[in-house]
Write a protein that holds these residues in place. Sequence first.
Motif, PDB file in Angstrom:
ATOM      1  N   ALA A  99      13.988   4.687   6.690  1.00 37.30           N
ATOM      2  CA  ALA A  99      13.871   4.272   5.286  1.00 37.30           C
ATOM      3  C   ALA A  99      14.775   3.071   5.007  1.00 37.30           C
ATOM      4  N   GLU A 100      15.995   3.099   5.538  1.00 42.64           N
ATOM      5  CA  GLU A 100      16.920   1.972   5.349  1.00 42.64           C
ATOM      6  C   GLU A 100      16.349   0.706   5.981  1.00 42.64           C
ATOM      7  N   LEU A 101      15.787   0.836   7.181  1.00 40.18           N
ATOM      8  CA  LEU A 101      15.191  -0.318   7.858  1.00 40.18           C
ATOM      9  C   LEU A 101      14.072  -0.930   7.019  1.00 40.18           C
ATOM     10  N   LEU A 102      13.195  -0.081   6.485  1.00 41.08           N
ATOM     11  CA  LEU A 102      12.069  -0.590   5.715  1.00 41.08           C
ATOM     12  C   LEU A 102      12.529  -1.277   4.436  1.00 41.08           C
ATOM     13  N   VAL A 103      13.517  -0.687   3.770  1.00 39.72           N
ATOM     14  CA  VAL A 103      14.047  -1.309   2.549  1.00 39.72           C
ATOM     15  C   VAL A 103      14.632  -2.683   2.872  1.00 39.72           C
ATOM     16  N   GLU A 104      15.364  -2.774   3.987  1.00 38.69           N
ATOM     17  CA  GLU A 104      15.932  -4.059   4.403  1.00 38.69           C
ATOM     18  C   GLU A 104      14.848  -5.105   4.640  1.00 38.69           C
ATOM     19  N   GLN A 105      13.662  -4.628   5.061  1.00 37.92           N
ATOM     20  CA  GLN A 105      12.554  -5.536   5.347  1.00 37.92           C
ATOM     21  C   GLN A 105      11.659  -5.765   4.123  1.00 37.92           C
ATOM     22  N   GLY A 106      12.104  -5.296   2.961  1.00 37.70           N
ATOM     23  CA  GLY A 106      11.377  -5.558   1.736  1.00 37.70           C
ATOM     24  C   GLY A 106      10.287  -4.553   1.412  1.00 37.70           C
ATOM     25  N   VAL A 107      10.253  -3.427   2.129  1.00 38.89           N
ATOM     26  CA  VAL A 107       9.264  -2.383   1.866  1.00 38.89           C
ATOM     27  C   VAL A 107       9.843  -1.412   0.841  1.00 38.89           C
ATOM     28  N   ASN A 108       9.037  -1.014  -0.126  1.00 43.99           N
ATOM     29  CA  ASN A 108       9.480  -0.092  -1.172  1.00 43.99           C
ATOM     30  C   ASN A 108       9.427   1.333  -0.602  1.00 43.99           C
ATOM     31  N   ALA A 109      10.459   1.706   0.149  1.00 43.43           N
ATOM     32  CA  ALA A 109      10.465   2.971   0.893  1.00 43.43           C
ATOM     33  C   ALA A 109      11.499   3.942   0.335  1.00 43.43           C
ATOM     34  N   LEU A 110      11.175   5.242   0.443  1.00 43.36           N
ATOM     35  CA  LEU A 110      12.066   6.308  -0.004  1.00 43.36           C
ATOM     36  C   LEU A 110      12.154   7.374   1.086  1.00 43.36           C
ATOM     37  N   PRO A 111      13.335   7.982   1.290  1.00 38.78           N
ATOM     38  CA  PRO A 111      13.447   9.076   2.259  1.00 38.78           C
ATOM     39  C   PRO A 111      13.142  10.425   1.617  1.00 38.78           C
ATOM     40  N   TYR A 112      12.695  11.381   2.445  1.00 41.82           N
ATOM     41  CA  TYR A 112      12.436  12.736   1.960  1.00 41.82           C
ATOM     42  C   TYR A 112      12.636  13.699   3.131  1.00 41.82           C
ATOM     43  N   HIS A 113      13.593  14.614   2.974  1.00 36.48           N
ATOM     44  CA  HIS A 113      13.797  15.665   3.977  1.00 36.48           C
ATOM     45  C   HIS A 113      14.564  16.811   3.328  1.00 36.48           C
TER      46      HIS A 113
ATOM     47  N   ALA B 112       0.843  -1.200   0.000  1.00 40.95           N
ATOM     48  CA  ALA B 112       0.000   0.000   0.000  1.00 40.95           C
ATOM     49  C   ALA B 112       0.875   1.246   0.000  1.00 40.95           C
ATOM     50  N   SER B 113       0.343   2.322  -0.565  1.00 37.35           N
ATOM     51  CA  SER B 113       1.039   3.612  -0.502  1.00 37.35           C
ATOM     52  C   SER B 113       0.797   4.239   0.865  1.00 37.35           C
ATOM     53  N   GLY B 114       1.848   4.813   1.440  1.00 42.23           N
ATOM     54  CA  GLY B 114       1.700   5.430   2.751  1.00 42.23           C
ATOM     55  C   GLY B 114       2.817   6.405   3.046  1.00 42.23           C
ATOM     56  N   ILE B 115       2.668   7.118   4.146  1.00 40.81           N
ATOM     57  CA  ILE B 115       3.661   8.095   4.583  1.00 40.81           C
ATOM     58  C   ILE B 115       4.025   7.792   6.029  1.00 40.81           C
ATOM     59  N   VAL B 116       5.326   7.794   6.320  1.00 44.52           N
ATOM     60  CA  VAL B 116       5.820   7.650   7.686  1.00 44.52           C
ATOM     61  C   VAL B 116       6.549   8.941   8.046  1.00 44.52           C
ATOM     62  N   TYR B 117       6.048   9.656   9.047  1.00 44.80           N
ATOM     63  CA  TYR B 117       6.664  10.919   9.452  1.00 44.80           C
ATOM     64  C   TYR B 117       7.611  10.708  10.636  1.00 44.80           C
ATOM     65  N   CYS B 118       8.795  11.316  10.545  1.00 45.44           N
ATOM     66  CA  CYS B 118       9.781  11.314  11.619  1.00 45.44           C
ATOM     67  C   CYS B 118      10.181  12.764  11.902  1.00 45.44           C
ATOM     68  N   LEU B 119      10.660  13.019  13.110  1.00 49.03           N
ATOM     69  CA  LEU B 119      10.975  14.388  13.499  1.00 49.03           C
ATOM     70  C   LEU B 119      12.306  14.874  12.922  1.00 49.03           C
ATOM     71  N   SER B 120      13.282  13.967  12.781  1.00 48.26           N
ATOM     72  CA  SER B 120      14.622  14.395  12.358  1.00 48.26           C
ATOM     73  C   SER B 120      15.023  13.766  11.030  1.00 48.26           C
ATOM     74  N   ARG B 121      15.947  14.412  10.349  1.00 41.07           N
ATOM     75  CA  ARG B 121      16.471  13.884   9.084  1.00 41.07           C
ATOM     76  C   ARG B 121      17.173  12.548   9.312  1.00 41.07           C
ATOM     77  N   ARG B 122      17.947  12.466  10.394  1.00 38.15           N
ATOM     78  CA  ARG B 122      18.686  11.235  10.677  1.00 38.15           C
ATOM     79  C   ARG B 122      17.731  10.060  10.854  1.00 38.15           C
ATOM     80  N   LYS B 123      16.633  10.303  11.553  1.00 36.56           N
ATOM     81  CA  LYS B 123      15.673   9.226  11.781  1.00 36.56           C
ATOM     82  C   LYS B 123      14.958   8.844  10.489  1.00 36.56           C
ATOM     83  N   VAL B 124      14.719   9.824   9.624  1.00 34.80           N
ATOM     84  CA  VAL B 124      14.134   9.528   8.316  1.00 34.80           C
ATOM     85  C   VAL B 124      15.027   8.554   7.555  1.00 34.80           C
ATOM     86  N   GLU B 125      16.316   8.861   7.482  1.00 34.43           N
ATOM     87  CA  GLU B 125      17.243   8.013   6.735  1.00 34.43           C
ATOM     88  C   GLU B 125      17.309   6.614   7.343  1.00 34.43           C
ATOM     89  N   ALA B 126      17.426   6.543   8.673  1.00 32.07           N
ATOM     90  CA  ALA B 126      17.539   5.239   9.334  1.00 32.07           C
ATOM     91  C   ALA B 126      16.273   4.409   9.146  1.00 32.07           C
TER      92      ALA B 126
END
Length: 601
Positions: A245-259, A229-243
């Motif tokens: 997104a990397e976690l989700l990709v490792e778990q097979g989720v088609n995720a992209l970072p944006y900050h 499904a298409s969705g948005i995950v909001y994080c407070l910091s840029r560092r947390k966004v990157e981390a």
Amino acid sequence: MPSAALDTLRHVFGYDRFRGEQGQIVEHVTGGGDALVLMPTGGGKSLCYQLPALLRAGTAIVVSPLIALMQDQVEALRQLGVRAAFLNSSLDARSAAQVEQQLVDDGLDLLYVAPERLLTARFLALLERTQIALFAIDEAHCVSQWGHDFRPEYRQLTLLHERWPQVPRIALTATADAPTRREIVERLALEDARQFVSSFDRPNIRYNVAAKHNSRRQLLDFLEGHANASGIVYCLSRRKVEATAELLVEQGVNALPYHAGLDAATRATHQRRFLHEDGIVMVATIAFGMGIDKPDVRFVAHLDLPKSLEGYYQETGRAGRDGEASEAWLAYGLGDAVLLRKMIAEGEASEERKRLENAKLDALIGYCESTGCRRQSLLAYFGEAHGGGCGHCDNCLLPPRVWDATEAARKALSCAYRTGQRFGAAHLIDVLRGADNAKVRQFGHHTVSTYGIGSELDASRWRSVFRQLVAAGLLEADFDSFGALRLTQAATPLLRGEHQLHLREDPNKRERTRRRNDTTASINRALSPDAEARFDTLRNWRSSTAREQNVPAYVIFHDATLRSIAQHHPHTLTALAAISGVGAGKLERYGEAVLDVLQRD
């Protein structure tokens, strides 16, 4: 309602009837009246000016703050056969000149333009040579200096009324509490405009707030119910966004970072992929959001506490714009509240602004800790009454237990006091539970009277107690002492035994799983197996068609329309035309292809 409006609604947009106050707004603006429209995201605001634009002579000028939003809305209108264009910095000089000539030649029904361009002498001179149908001021809350989307150019838009007083104006927003609404009226000189205030309720969104204990694991568990499904995950910091997104990709989720720390080209590419492709999860700071016109976002998850209920409402409102079942999920912990308080305290804003931001944060924390209906609490903030018991939020589906926490709270407060009000919750919990570690011994806290008096509660339960004591204003974080918890005056009556305190009991692991499973069953609307197969086939055809045209998939057909087609399985163009969302333009452009897909299925 005049038949011309309904005829155009059906012929162009493919809908048989208006929703809510849409019909009244269209009639009022078409008749030349000014309007202020407050309507939730997904409520159909755009139709309120797009339809009058087709019914009135001339070109409608739409003031829009974001390039991506303009482009998507223009492409969607062109798919319907509407003569629409935009003027912004994405166009080269030749393309911009062609659009300007179309405007002067009365070759456009709608023209989208940013406020900065609209206010230039060149563009105002073009308008002097144009028959203007109406002015639509989208995202009108950008006029508010207190909002995070403030655009100073919006405050100069009174120029439109001063120079073209006979042209109707319609200002639209999805997020405006009463003070912001008054500011819009004042700043845009809309005192005489008719106000249309729709319900802020988004009944298709399920609201869930989870006590944060392992947010990474919690997020992965949540996403299990939203596979592909298409969705948005909001994080407070840029560092947390990157981390994340990397976690989700490792778990097979088609995720992209944006900050904001990413270069402009990367941000543009990621946003375009999110808009154009199915099943993308965008992990982002709030730099991503306003103007996202993607209707089939099935969830919005917050890994950190937003800054206000307005922000939360606006961000969660990006889910389910198509009216289909969607979910808003928020993981909330004591550290979130402490960090946001610190950010407010250390900011450069005036004291008045800081008081306002703290009050807004208090309201959001109150929402998170509420034991009642989430929808009732959320709508009350916007001045809208709701009877509660919505049956579509975590508190209604699985009402939280409340326990007498008077004695536990006294122990927690006493421990904070006995240790000098110099430590955060983690250390205080160690002391209360009688932990034998280096830090406890370093400060001699194994000798204080509160050492070990809280062993009856586990660490998770104590974290809940401290979180709720902070939320209730009995403890506050001392930012100069690295978030140390200290007592407030409000704690005194409780310590004296004059008051009792009841707190919510956070759900255990089994209950959290039950909530998640119940939510998944509700969000995944059931089609028959045959209809589900047709729906998947239609989505694949839509994706292929969108790629060929280089447009977002949803401008071909919304999920809701494809689901209806899959369910009704039309065999003729006449039957297909009866499906909601299939207007004459879409029928002519895609009708035969859709029937061919259904026949092959």
